[in-house]
Scaffold this motif. Structure first.
Motif, PDB file in Angstrom:
ATOM      1  N   GLY A 240       0.809  -1.211   0.000  1.00  0.00           N
ATOM      2  CA  GLY A 240       0.000   0.000   0.000  1.00  0.00           C
ATOM      3  C   GLY A 240       0.842   1.259   0.000  1.00  0.00           C
ATOM      4  O   GLY A 240       0.555   2.211  -0.736  1.00  0.00           O
ATOM      5  N   LEU A 241       1.904   1.268   0.805  1.00  0.00           N
ATOM      6  CA  LEU A 241       2.782   2.441   0.860  1.00  0.00           C
ATOM      7  C   LEU A 241       3.501   2.661  -0.470  1.00  0.00           C
ATOM      8  O   LEU A 241       3.694   3.812  -0.904  1.00  0.00           O
ATOM      9  N   MET A 242       3.882   1.574  -1.124  1.00  0.00           N
ATOM     10  CA  MET A 242       4.506   1.695  -2.448  1.00  0.00           C
ATOM     11  C   MET A 242       3.512   2.271  -3.457  1.00  0.00           C
ATOM     12  O   MET A 242       3.875   3.077  -4.317  1.00  0.00           O
ATOM     13  N   ALA A 243       2.244   1.876  -3.320  1.00  0.00           N
ATOM     14  CA  ALA A 243       1.204   2.419  -4.197  1.00  0.00           C
ATOM     15  C   ALA A 243       1.034   3.924  -3.980  1.00  0.00           C
ATOM     16  O   ALA A 243       0.867   4.696  -4.936  1.00  0.00           O
ATOM     17  N   ILE A 244       1.097   4.345  -2.707  1.00  0.00           N
ATOM     18  CA  ILE A 244       0.998   5.776  -2.391  1.00  0.00           C
ATOM     19  C   ILE A 244       2.168   6.538  -3.007  1.00  0.00           C
ATOM     20  O   ILE A 244       1.988   7.602  -3.630  1.00  0.00           O
ATOM     21  N   LEU A 245       3.373   6.014  -2.833  1.00  0.00           N
ATOM     22  CA  LEU A 245       4.572   6.664  -3.373  1.00  0.00           C
ATOM     23  C   LEU A 245       4.475   6.814  -4.887  1.00  0.00           C
ATOM     24  O   LEU A 245       4.708   7.901  -5.437  1.00  0.00           O
ATOM     25  N   VAL A 246       4.114   5.719  -5.562  1.00  0.00           N
ATOM     26  CA  VAL A 246       4.010   5.749  -7.022  1.00  0.00           C
ATOM     27  C   VAL A 246       2.901   6.694  -7.461  1.00  0.00           C
ATOM     28  O   VAL A 246       3.048   7.446  -8.442  1.00  0.00           O
ATOM     29  N   TYR A 247       1.785   6.697  -6.724  1.00  0.00           N
ATOM     30  CA  TYR A 247       0.672   7.590  -7.077  1.00  0.00           C
ATOM     31  C   TYR A 247       1.109   9.052  -7.026  1.00  0.00           C
ATOM     32  O   TYR A 247       0.801   9.842  -7.920  1.00  0.00           O
ATOM     33  N   HIS A 248       1.841   9.417  -5.970  1.00  0.00           N
ATOM     34  CA  HIS A 248       2.290  10.803  -5.839  1.00  0.00           C
ATOM     35  C   HIS A 248       3.314  11.162  -6.913  1.00  0.00           C
ATOM     36  O   HIS A 248       3.352  12.309  -7.389  1.00  0.00           O
ATOM     37  N   LEU A 249       4.142  10.204  -7.308  1.00  0.00           N
ATOM     38  CA  LEU A 249       5.071  10.451  -8.413  1.00  0.00           C
ATOM     39  C   LEU A 249       4.307  10.651  -9.719  1.00  0.00           C
ATOM     40  O   LEU A 249       4.698  11.463 -10.567  1.00  0.00           O
ATOM     41  N   LEU A 250       3.204   9.909  -9.869  1.00  0.00           N
ATOM     42  CA  LEU A 250       2.389  10.046 -11.078  1.00  0.00           C
ATOM     43  C   LEU A 250       1.683  11.395 -11.154  1.00  0.00           C
ATOM     44  O   LEU A 250       1.401  11.896 -12.232  1.00  0.00           O
ATOM     45  N   THR A 251       1.369  11.982  -9.994  1.00  0.00           N
ATOM     46  CA  THR A 251       0.742  13.311 -10.016  1.00  0.00           C
ATOM     47  C   THR A 251       1.728  14.368 -10.515  1.00  0.00           C
ATOM     48  O   THR A 251       1.319  15.419 -11.017  1.00  0.00           O
ATOM     49  N   VAL A 252       3.025  14.080 -10.366  1.00  0.00           N
ATOM     50  CA  VAL A 252       4.055  15.002 -10.873  1.00  0.00           C
ATOM     51  C   VAL A 252       4.260  14.788 -12.364  1.00  0.00           C
ATOM     52  O   VAL A 252       4.355  15.746 -13.148  1.00  0.00           O
ATOM     53  N   VAL A 253       4.338  13.512 -12.773  1.00  0.00           N
ATOM     54  CA  VAL A 253       4.515  13.167 -14.197  1.00  0.00           C
ATOM     55  C   VAL A 253       3.375  12.225 -14.598  1.00  0.00           C
ATOM     56  O   VAL A 253       3.548  11.004 -14.635  1.00  0.00           O
ATOM     57  N   PRO A 254       2.194  12.761 -14.895  1.00  0.00           N
ATOM     58  CA  PRO A 254       1.022  11.922 -15.172  1.00  0.00           C
ATOM     59  C   PRO A 254       1.037  11.321 -16.581  1.00  0.00           C
ATOM     60  O   PRO A 254       0.302  11.737 -17.472  1.00  0.00           O
ATOM     61  N   MET A 255       1.876  10.329 -16.766  1.00  0.00           N
ATOM     62  CA  MET A 255       1.998   9.669 -18.074  1.00  0.00           C
ATOM     63  C   MET A 255       1.900   8.157 -17.881  1.00  0.00           C
ATOM     64  O   MET A 255       2.351   7.625 -16.856  1.00  0.00           O
ATOM     65  N   LEU A 256       1.339   7.482 -18.878  1.00  0.00           N
ATOM     66  CA  LEU A 256       1.236   6.023 -18.819  1.00  0.00           C
ATOM     67  C   LEU A 256       2.616   5.384 -18.779  1.00  0.00           C
ATOM     68  O   LEU A 256       2.831   4.392 -18.073  1.00  0.00           O
ATOM     69  N   LEU A 257       3.561   5.956 -19.527  1.00  0.00           N
ATOM     70  CA  LEU A 257       4.922   5.423 -19.533  1.00  0.00           C
ATOM     71  C   LEU A 257       5.528   5.477 -18.126  1.00  0.00           C
ATOM     72  O   LEU A 257       6.213   4.539 -17.700  1.00  0.00           O
ATOM     73  N   THR A 258       5.271   6.558 -17.404  1.00  0.00           N
ATOM     74  CA  THR A 258       5.764   6.680 -16.030  1.00  0.00           C
ATOM     75  C   THR A 258       5.178   5.585 -15.149  1.00  0.00           C
ATOM     76  O   THR A 258       5.884   4.964 -14.345  1.00  0.00           O
ATOM     77  N   LEU A 259       3.877   5.314 -15.299  1.00  0.00           N
ATOM     78  CA  LEU A 259       3.208   4.256 -14.537  1.00  0.00           C
ATOM     79  C   LEU A 259       3.856   2.901 -14.798  1.00  0.00           C
ATOM     80  O   LEU A 259       4.139   2.137 -13.864  1.00  0.00           O
TER      81      LEU A 259
END
Length: 342
Positions: A240-259
């Motif tokens: 869950g914490l890893m999901a939170i971290l990745v989610y917040h990174l995605l808000t900075v770079v909201p791209m499918l490639l980043t995901l």
């Protein structure tokens, strides 16, 4: 010589690459197609990419999809006929869940899919029969996509000698008598059904992930072990914490490639432990499933995704803690009863 060593090392790591790259590839395809509940496909597919799991034959894949189709049809028909008659619906629903846990005719993955369908569809049909039917179609479509895409992954990363090592090391479930299976099914029903009644009478539709996780986790009696239960709780928190971290990174770079790249990175971290001789190796697979489920459900939702990340973690945490505590309580009373009889 160096090339041969490199190739040998690559062959040894094929199961890891298949697991991580396969999950990321399936996430990419399901995200691009964006069909209903598409975030479930990578989670469902992980069961077929786990250590030592052989690729499905055409017959096995067809049988699996047919059984799932039948389970969904039964769930829809059952809901449409009995849902308004509580005193009939509850006992029959309990018998259906009891049979699913009792049966040894269904492979574990088929049983998990069928159980999810049988629990979800009636609960959602309380709101509307159309919602139940919609979810049934979505589950079948997700299962089909999971089977097809994992078969493609196995074509790219074929089964090999390293897989045989994991296959042979997988513990073989002991054959149980009918009486043992019945006692096991009754115990599991005692864990799951109070939660089913809670959802049925109070309409907790937004928290159905709790019911699903409880029903799946309850299939593992190993959670009665305090250490295993604690590790499972920690693993889900980490996922869950890893999901939170990745989610917040995605808000900075909201791209499918980043995901996809971030999923690859997280997958490699978890897979390095999952495909090892670590005592609690399977738990890291659960953590990665939790990561994919939380991340997928929030990235496919609306502007409230940020708050939903924490909501999903809390819901899954409640499910894990509930199952661990109830298993421990049941184990305590079973041991007390045995000590009195001696």
């Amino acid at each position: 010589m160096k090339l041969n060593k490199y190739l040998d090392g690559f062959r040894l790591d094929i199961p890891i690459y298949r697991y991580v790259l396969g999950a990321s590839f399936i996430l990419l395809v399901s995200s691009l197609l964006n069909y209903s509940l598409s975030y479930l496909t990578p989670v469902l597919a992980l069961g077929y990419l786990a250590p030592g799991v052989k690729p499905l034959s055409l017959k096995q894949a067809t049988s699996f999809l047919m059984v799932l189709l039948l389970a969904n049809v039964i769930a829809i028909v059952f809901s449409s006929i009995f849902l308004n008659y509580t005193l009939v619906f509850i006992p029959l629903f309990a018998l259906g869940v009891l049979w699913l846990y009792f049966s040894d005719k269904l492979p574990m993955m088929v049983k998990v899919f069928a159980l999810i369908s049988f629990l979800l569809i009636p609960m959602l049909s309380i709101q509307s029969g159309k919602i139940g039917a919609f979810v049934a179609v979505s589950l079948i479509n997700n299962a089909l996509m999971a089977v097809v895409l994992t078969q493609i992954v196995f074509l790219i990363f074929p089964w090999g000698q390293t897989d045989e090592v994991f296959f042979k090391s997988n513990p073989v479930a002991p054959v149980k008598t009918e009486n043992q299976r019945f006692k096991y099914a009754v115990n599991i029903l005692a864990i799951v059904f109070p939660v089913v009644l809670l959802f049925y009478f109070f309409g907790l539709y937004d928290s159905l992930v709790v019911l699903i996780f409880i029903s799946i986790l309850s299939m593992s009696p190993a959670l009665a072990n305090a250490k295993v239960g604690l590790v499972m709780i920690v693993a889900n928190i980490i996922g869950g914490l890893m999901a939170i971290l990745v989610y917040h990174l995605l808000t900075v770079v909201p791209m499918l490639l980043t995901l996809i790249l971030l999923t690859l990175l997280v997958g490699l971290v978890f897979a390095s432990k999952l495909f090892s001789k670590h005592k609690f190796a399977p738990v890291f697979g659960t953590a990665f499933s939790t990561f994919l489920l939380i991340l997928g459900s929030v990235t496919s939702s609306d502007a409230e995704a940020g708050s939903k990340v924490w909501t999903r973690i809390i819901q899954i945490g409640i499910a894990v803690i509930y199952v661990v505590i109830v298993f421990r309580v049941m184990e305590y009373f079973n041991n007390s009863r045995k000590s009195r009889s001696l």
